[in-house]
Design a protein around this motif. Sequence first.
Motif, mmCIF file in Angstrom:
data_model
loop_
_atom_site.group_PDB
_atom_site.id
_atom_site.type_symbol
_atom_site.label_atom_id
_atom_site.label_comp_id
_atom_site.label_asym_id
_atom_site.label_seq_id
_atom_site.Cartn_x
_atom_site.Cartn_y
_atom_site.Cartn_z
ATOM 1 N N ALA A 172 37.333 33.274 32.238
ATOM 2 C CA ALA A 172 38.204 33.607 32.030
ATOM 3 C C ALA A 172 39.493 33.485 32.477
ATOM 4 O O ALA A 172 39.224 33.888 34.625
ATOM 5 N N LYS A 173 40.395 33.347 32.738
ATOM 6 C CA LYS A 173 41.642 33.470 33.429
ATOM 7 C C LYS A 173 42.376 34.715 33.725
ATOM 8 O O LYS A 173 41.980 35.390 33.023
ATOM 9 N N LEU A 174 42.294 35.292 35.199
ATOM 10 C CA LEU A 174 43.122 36.264 35.458
ATOM 11 C C LEU A 174 44.031 36.614 35.415
ATOM 12 O O LEU A 174 45.218 35.893 34.927
ATOM 13 N N PRO A 175 44.006 38.125 34.907
ATOM 14 C CA PRO A 175 45.680 38.631 34.650
ATOM 15 C C PRO A 175 46.616 38.273 35.762
ATOM 16 O O PRO A 175 46.025 37.678 36.788
ATOM 17 N N PRO A 176 47.804 37.880 35.493
ATOM 18 C CA PRO A 176 48.978 37.137 36.817
ATOM 19 C C PRO A 176 49.378 37.817 37.554
ATOM 20 O O PRO A 176 49.098 37.697 38.901
ATOM 21 N N ALA A 177 48.102 39.744 38.063
ATOM 22 C CA ALA A 177 48.643 40.492 39.299
ATOM 23 C C ALA A 177 47.637 39.732 40.033
ATOM 24 O O ALA A 177 46.839 39.718 41.140
ATOM 25 N N TRP A 178 46.227 38.695 40.082
ATOM 26 C CA TRP A 178 45.323 38.365 40.621
ATOM 27 C C TRP A 178 45.186 37.289 40.516
ATOM 28 O O TRP A 178 43.855 36.516 40.716
ATOM 29 N N SER A 179 45.731 36.199 39.696
ATOM 30 C CA SER A 179 46.163 34.382 39.422
ATOM 31 C C SER A 179 45.312 34.271 40.931
ATOM 32 O O SER A 179 45.681 32.554 41.103
ATOM 33 N N GLN A 180 46.468 34.199 41.970
ATOM 34 C CA GLN A 180 46.078 33.614 43.620
ATOM 35 C C GLN A 180 44.632 33.911 44.014
ATOM 36 O O GLN A 180 44.641 34.033 45.229
ATOM 37 N N ASN A 181 44.092 35.287 43.114
ATOM 38 C CA ASN A 181 42.962 35.939 44.518
ATOM 39 C C ASN A 181 42.133 36.343 43.985
ATOM 40 O O ASN A 181 41.809 37.065 43.822
ATOM 41 N N SER A 182 41.226 35.460 43.058
ATOM 42 C CA SER A 182 39.900 35.465 42.609
ATOM 43 C C SER A 182 39.170 36.104 43.801
ATOM 44 O O SER A 182 38.844 36.859 42.578
ATOM 45 N N ILE A 183 39.220 35.676 44.522
ATOM 46 C CA ILE A 183 37.805 36.102 45.106
ATOM 47 C C ILE A 183 37.656 38.047 45.364
ATOM 48 O O ILE A 183 37.414 39.047 45.713
ATOM 49 N N GLY A 238 42.099 31.084 40.095
ATOM 50 C CA GLY A 238 43.250 32.019 38.994
ATOM 51 C C GLY A 238 42.411 31.950 38.146
ATOM 52 O O GLY A 238 42.346 32.856 36.504
ATOM 53 N N TYR A 239 40.988 31.997 38.446
ATOM 54 C CA TYR A 239 39.361 31.760 37.172
ATOM 55 C C TYR A 239 38.590 33.071 37.963
ATOM 56 O O TYR A 239 38.019 32.805 38.463
ATOM 57 N N VAL A 240 38.021 33.525 36.572
ATOM 58 C CA VAL A 240 36.189 33.924 36.745
ATOM 59 C C VAL A 240 35.321 33.646 35.557
ATOM 60 O O VAL A 240 36.035 33.551 34.799
ATOM 61 N N ARG A 241 34.288 33.918 36.733
ATOM 62 C CA ARG A 241 33.028 33.842 35.138
ATOM 63 C C ARG A 241 31.829 34.635 35.344
ATOM 64 O O ARG A 241 31.512 35.086 36.629
ATOM 65 N N PHE A 242 31.746 34.739 33.742
ATOM 66 C CA PHE A 242 31.270 35.556 33.990
ATOM 67 C C PHE A 242 29.590 35.297 33.637
ATOM 68 O O PHE A 242 29.309 34.656 32.401
ATOM 69 N N ALA A 243 28.693 35.945 33.399
ATOM 70 C CA ALA A 243 27.183 35.031 32.669
ATOM 71 C C ALA A 243 26.669 36.464 32.176
ATOM 72 O O ALA A 243 26.412 37.661 32.992
ATOM 73 N N LEU A 244 26.355 35.782 31.325
ATOM 74 C CA LEU A 244 25.687 36.818 29.521
ATOM 75 C C LEU A 244 24.525 36.765 29.954
ATOM 76 O O LEU A 244 23.522 36.313 29.111
ATOM 77 N N VAL A 245 23.979 37.468 30.993
ATOM 78 C CA VAL A 245 22.552 37.280 31.340
ATOM 79 C C VAL A 245 21.939 38.851 31.216
ATOM 80 O O VAL A 245 21.033 39.632 31.904
ATOM 81 N N HIS A 246 22.415 40.180 29.907
ATOM 82 C CA HIS A 246 22.557 41.332 29.935
ATOM 83 C C HIS A 246 22.725 41.092 28.071
ATOM 84 O O HIS A 246 22.666 41.060 27.998
ATOM 85 N N GLU A 247 22.117 41.945 27.856
ATOM 86 C CA GLU A 247 22.089 42.475 26.109
ATOM 87 C C GLU A 247 23.383 43.221 25.727
ATOM 88 O O GLU A 247 24.109 43.326 26.899
ATOM 89 N N PRO A 248 23.986 42.614 24.683
ATOM 90 C CA PRO A 248 24.991 43.390 24.372
ATOM 91 C C PRO A 248 25.860 44.310 24.700
ATOM 92 O O PRO A 248 26.983 45.179 24.955
ATOM 93 N N PRO A 249 25.188 45.833 24.618
ATOM 94 C CA PRO A 249 25.473 47.208 24.810
ATOM 95 C C PRO A 249 25.436 47.123 26.542
ATOM 96 O O PRO A 249 27.488 47.908 26.752
ATOM 97 N N LEU A 250 25.162 46.145 27.175
ATOM 98 C CA LEU A 250 25.464 45.924 28.716
ATOM 99 C C LEU A 250 26.738 46.222 29.069
ATOM 100 O O LEU A 250 27.449 46.185 29.524
ATOM 101 N N LEU A 251 26.217 44.066 27.966
ATOM 102 C CA LEU A 251 27.713 43.369 28.187
ATOM 103 C C LEU A 251 29.113 44.619 27.793
ATOM 104 O O LEU A 251 30.284 44.622 28.479
#
Length: 410
Positions: free
Chosen positions: A348-359, A385-398
Motif C-alpha cells: 500500500a502506498k502511504l498517505p502523503p503525510a507519511w510518504s517519506q517515513n514508513s518506519i 513510501g509504502y507499507v506491507r500488510f500480511a494477510l495472516v488473520h481471518e477477515p473479521p480481524l483484518l
Amino acid sequence: MTNMEFAKRLQPLQSNVFADMDRAKAIALAAGREVIDLSLGSSDLPAEAHVIEAIAQSLHDRSTHGYLLFNGTLGFREAAANWYEQKFGIKVDPQTEVLPLIGSQEGTAHLPLAILNPGDFALLLDPGYPSHAGGVYLASGQIYPMPLRAENTFLPVFADIPAPVLAQSRMMVLSYPHNPTAAIAPLSFFQEAVAFCQQHNLVLVHDFPYVDLVFEETGESADSSPNPKAKIENPKSLAPSILQADPEKSVSIEFFTLSKSYNMGGFRIGYAIGNPELINALRQVKAAVDFNQYRGILNGAIAALTGPQLGVKSAVATFQQRRDAFITALHRIGWNVPTPHATMYIWAKLPPAWSQNSIEFCTQLVKQTGVAASPGAGFGKSGEGYVRFALVHEPPLLETAVERIAQFLN
C-alpha cells in the motif's frame, strides 16, 4: 570482552525489518495493547493431516533418528523433480539438479558464498526480501539495487544497469510473484532476464515461494492490479518458473519452499532446482554448514508434494477471500490500494503525510493501535513510501485492523 572485534561483514546485518518490528510489537504488548500482527508473512493455516501423519509415523521409526546425508534424500529429490515436471513440463534430474534446503531463505543466503568473490556485484530487486541482501553481505559482495517502480509494474529495467557495475556483476536475483510488492512477472520478462544473464555471464537466481498463491480473477478486481499486462484468465500463467524460460538450465537456479503452498513454515523444508553446476556448488557450501533435516520432515514434504493438493487450493481461496476483505475495507476508509493477483500481501502506498517515513508510520501505528505492519523502507530504498500488510488473520480481524488504521489516520 571490551576488546572483542567482529567481522565488518556483520555491520550491514545489524538492521532487519522483522527484528525492528518485533521490538515495536513487544513495546505495544508491554503497554497493554492487543496486537493484530500483519507484519510477518507466516501463514496461520495448518499443514494438511496427511502431511502431519507422515511425520508422526516417522517418529516411531528408529532408522530416522540419525544424521541424514545427501544420498538419503533421494526420495524427496525425486518427489520435487516430479512435482516440477507435472507443474511446468520441465524435465529435472533428481540426482544432479535438486538440493534439499531449510527453506528457500537458506538457498538465497548461502548461494552468494559459492558465486561471489569479495567486491563482486549482485543485482538485487529494490525493494526485495532481506535475506537476498544478507547473503551478499556475508560473501563480502557489493549490491546494486534494481529499483522497482509502479510505472514499470514493479519489474526491473535491465537497460538502466550501469556498464561498470555490470562488468563487475556475477549474479542477479529475481523473485516473482514478488515479496513485498505482490507484483507478478510474465514469462516474456523471464525470457528477457535469461537472455540478459546469458549475454553478461551472470548467474540467474529466482526465489519462488509464492508459485501457488495466485488468484483467479473475475470482474473489476483485475482492473486495479499493479500489473495490468499479466493475463488473468489462467492463474498458472501468473507464476511461471524461471526454468520455463531456461529449459536447458544454462544459467538458472530456482528456490522453492513448502512454507507457503503447504503451510509448513515451521518445518523448514524447501529445495533448490536448476543448473547442476550451481546445485553442486551450493551443496558444497551446505556440506560445510549442516547436515539435512530430520528424515521425518522430508517424509512429510514428500507426502505434501505427491499427495492430494486440495489443501493448496483451499489455502489460495482463503488468502483470496482475505485479500478481498482487506482491500474492500481499505477502500471504504478512502485508502485506494490496487488489488494484487498473487501472494499473501498488500503493498500500500502511504498517505502523503507519511510518504517519506514508513518506519515511523509503522512504529506509531503499532504503538497507538496495536496493528503491526512492515515498513516499505525495510525492504530497500525504493520501498520508502509504502507499507506491507500480511494477510495472516481471518477477515473479521483484518476488518478490525482497518478500522484501527482509520482511527490512526484521522
